[in-house]
Motif scaffolding. Sequence first.
Motif, PDB file in Angstrom:
ATOM      1  N   ASP A   1       0.817  -1.210   0.000  1.00 50.00           N
ATOM      2  CA  ASP A   1       0.000   0.000   0.000  1.00 50.00           C
ATOM      3  C   ASP A   1       0.855   1.266   0.000  1.00 50.00           C
ATOM      4  O   ASP A   1       0.488   2.273  -0.600  1.00 50.00           O
ATOM      5  N   ALA A   2       1.987   1.221   0.656  1.00 50.36           N
ATOM      6  CA  ALA A   2       2.866   2.390   0.741  1.00 50.36           C
ATOM      7  C   ALA A   2       3.389   2.839  -0.624  1.00 50.36           C
ATOM      8  O   ALA A   2       3.812   3.982  -0.782  1.00 50.36           O
ATOM      9  N   TYR A   3       3.356   1.954  -1.625  1.00 53.44           N
ATOM     10  CA  TYR A   3       3.919   2.279  -2.939  1.00 53.44           C
ATOM     11  C   TYR A   3       2.873   2.558  -4.013  1.00 53.44           C
ATOM     12  O   TYR A   3       3.229   2.863  -5.147  1.00 53.44           O
ATOM     13  N   THR A   4       1.605   2.450  -3.683  1.00 54.15           N
ATOM     14  CA  THR A   4       0.573   2.513  -4.719  1.00 54.15           C
ATOM     15  C   THR A   4       0.409   3.885  -5.360  1.00 54.15           C
ATOM     16  O   THR A   4      -0.241   3.998  -6.399  1.00 54.15           O
ATOM     17  N   PHE A   5       0.993   4.907  -4.748  1.00 49.94           N
ATOM     18  CA  PHE A   5       0.938   6.244  -5.349  1.00 49.94           C
ATOM     19  C   PHE A   5       2.337   6.776  -5.662  1.00 49.94           C
ATOM     20  O   PHE A   5       2.523   7.971  -5.834  1.00 49.94           O
ATOM     21  N   ASN A   6       3.332   5.896  -5.757  1.00 48.32           N
ATOM     22  CA  ASN A   6       4.703   6.298  -6.077  1.00 48.32           C
ATOM     23  C   ASN A   6       4.881   6.465  -7.576  1.00 48.32           C
ATOM     24  O   ASN A   6       5.679   5.776  -8.208  1.00 48.32           O
ATOM     25  N   LEU A   7       4.149   7.372  -8.121  1.00 49.98           N
ATOM     26  CA  LEU A   7       4.170   7.641  -9.561  1.00 49.98           C
ATOM     27  C   LEU A   7       5.537   8.182  -9.970  1.00 49.98           C
ATOM     28  O   LEU A   7       5.998   9.174  -9.413  1.00 49.98           O
ATOM     29  N   PRO A   8       6.185   7.528 -10.937  1.00 51.77           N
ATOM     30  CA  PRO A   8       7.416   8.120 -11.467  1.00 51.77           C
ATOM     31  C   PRO A   8       7.090   9.475 -12.105  1.00 51.77           C
ATOM     32  O   PRO A   8       5.953   9.718 -12.518  1.00 51.77           O
ATOM     33  N   PRO A   9       8.059  10.362 -12.192  1.00 44.47           N
ATOM     34  CA  PRO A   9       7.782  11.687 -12.760  1.00 44.47           C
ATOM     35  C   PRO A   9       7.165  11.611 -14.155  1.00 44.47           C
ATOM     36  O   PRO A   9       7.616  10.848 -15.000  1.00 44.47           O
ATOM     37  N   VAL A  10       6.127  12.386 -14.352  1.00 45.62           N
ATOM     38  CA  VAL A  10       5.508  12.551 -15.668  1.00 45.62           C
ATOM     39  C   VAL A  10       5.828  13.984 -16.069  1.00 45.62           C
ATOM     40  O   VAL A  10       5.205  14.929 -15.581  1.00 45.62           O
ATOM     41  N   GLN A  11       6.838  14.114 -16.948  1.00 46.15           N
ATOM     42  CA  GLN A  11       7.355  15.437 -17.289  1.00 46.15           C
ATOM     43  C   GLN A  11       7.194  15.795 -18.756  1.00 46.15           C
ATOM     44  O   GLN A  11       7.719  16.810 -19.205  1.00 46.15           O
ATOM     45  N   SER A  12       6.458  14.956 -19.472  1.00 47.49           N
ATOM     46  CA  SER A  12       6.269  15.224 -20.894  1.00 47.49           C
ATOM     47  C   SER A  12       5.061  14.447 -21.402  1.00 47.49           C
ATOM     48  O   SER A  12       4.554  13.542 -20.726  1.00 47.49           O
ATOM     49  N   ALA A  13       4.652  14.802 -22.603  1.00 45.86           N
ATOM     50  CA  ALA A  13       3.565  14.067 -23.247  1.00 45.86           C
ATOM     51  C   ALA A  13       3.971  12.610 -23.449  1.00 45.86           C
ATOM     52  O   ALA A  13       3.143  11.700 -23.314  1.00 45.86           O
TER      53      ALA A  13
END
Length: 157
Positions: free
Chosen positions: A74-86
């Motif tokens: 559960d601790a990782y379910t929102f660890n989104l890698p950076p979204v820095q482009s289309a």
Amino acid sequence: MNLPTELARHQRAVYFGGNWTSVNLQATLADVSWREATTLRPGFNTIAALLYHVDYHTGAVLGGLRGGPLTAKDAYTFNLPPVQSAGDWDALRQQAGRQAESLAALIEQLPESRLDEDLTDPKHGSYYRNLQGLVEHAHHLGQMVLLKKLLRPAGPS
């Protein structure tokens, strides 16, 4: 009725269309820009974070269906890698679609008799509980729809 076939159909429908709500992830997110997907409104997750969250759980159960352990935390379910482009945003959407389709294909191959069995470990519950739960979980889609509306100016009445 073959229950695995129905579960697979529901899995595909929430991602690609054809469900009762007439709302699906693919169509909803098709015109969302990467900037919209990463815009944080106070008190909300971003659209990108919600998609990652849904896909994270899909990937975990997919691994279990492939014979691996369920290692999701559960601790990782929102660890989104950076979204820095289309490109980053497109890759996240494509990844979610691929995993959803891979999961549906494996569900279709599942013998109905296995649905009552535990998925990898009794603490995780049955195959059925996990597979049905993923369909329900994908309805974070409703939050994505609302965020999309909040991020865009209201059109003419």
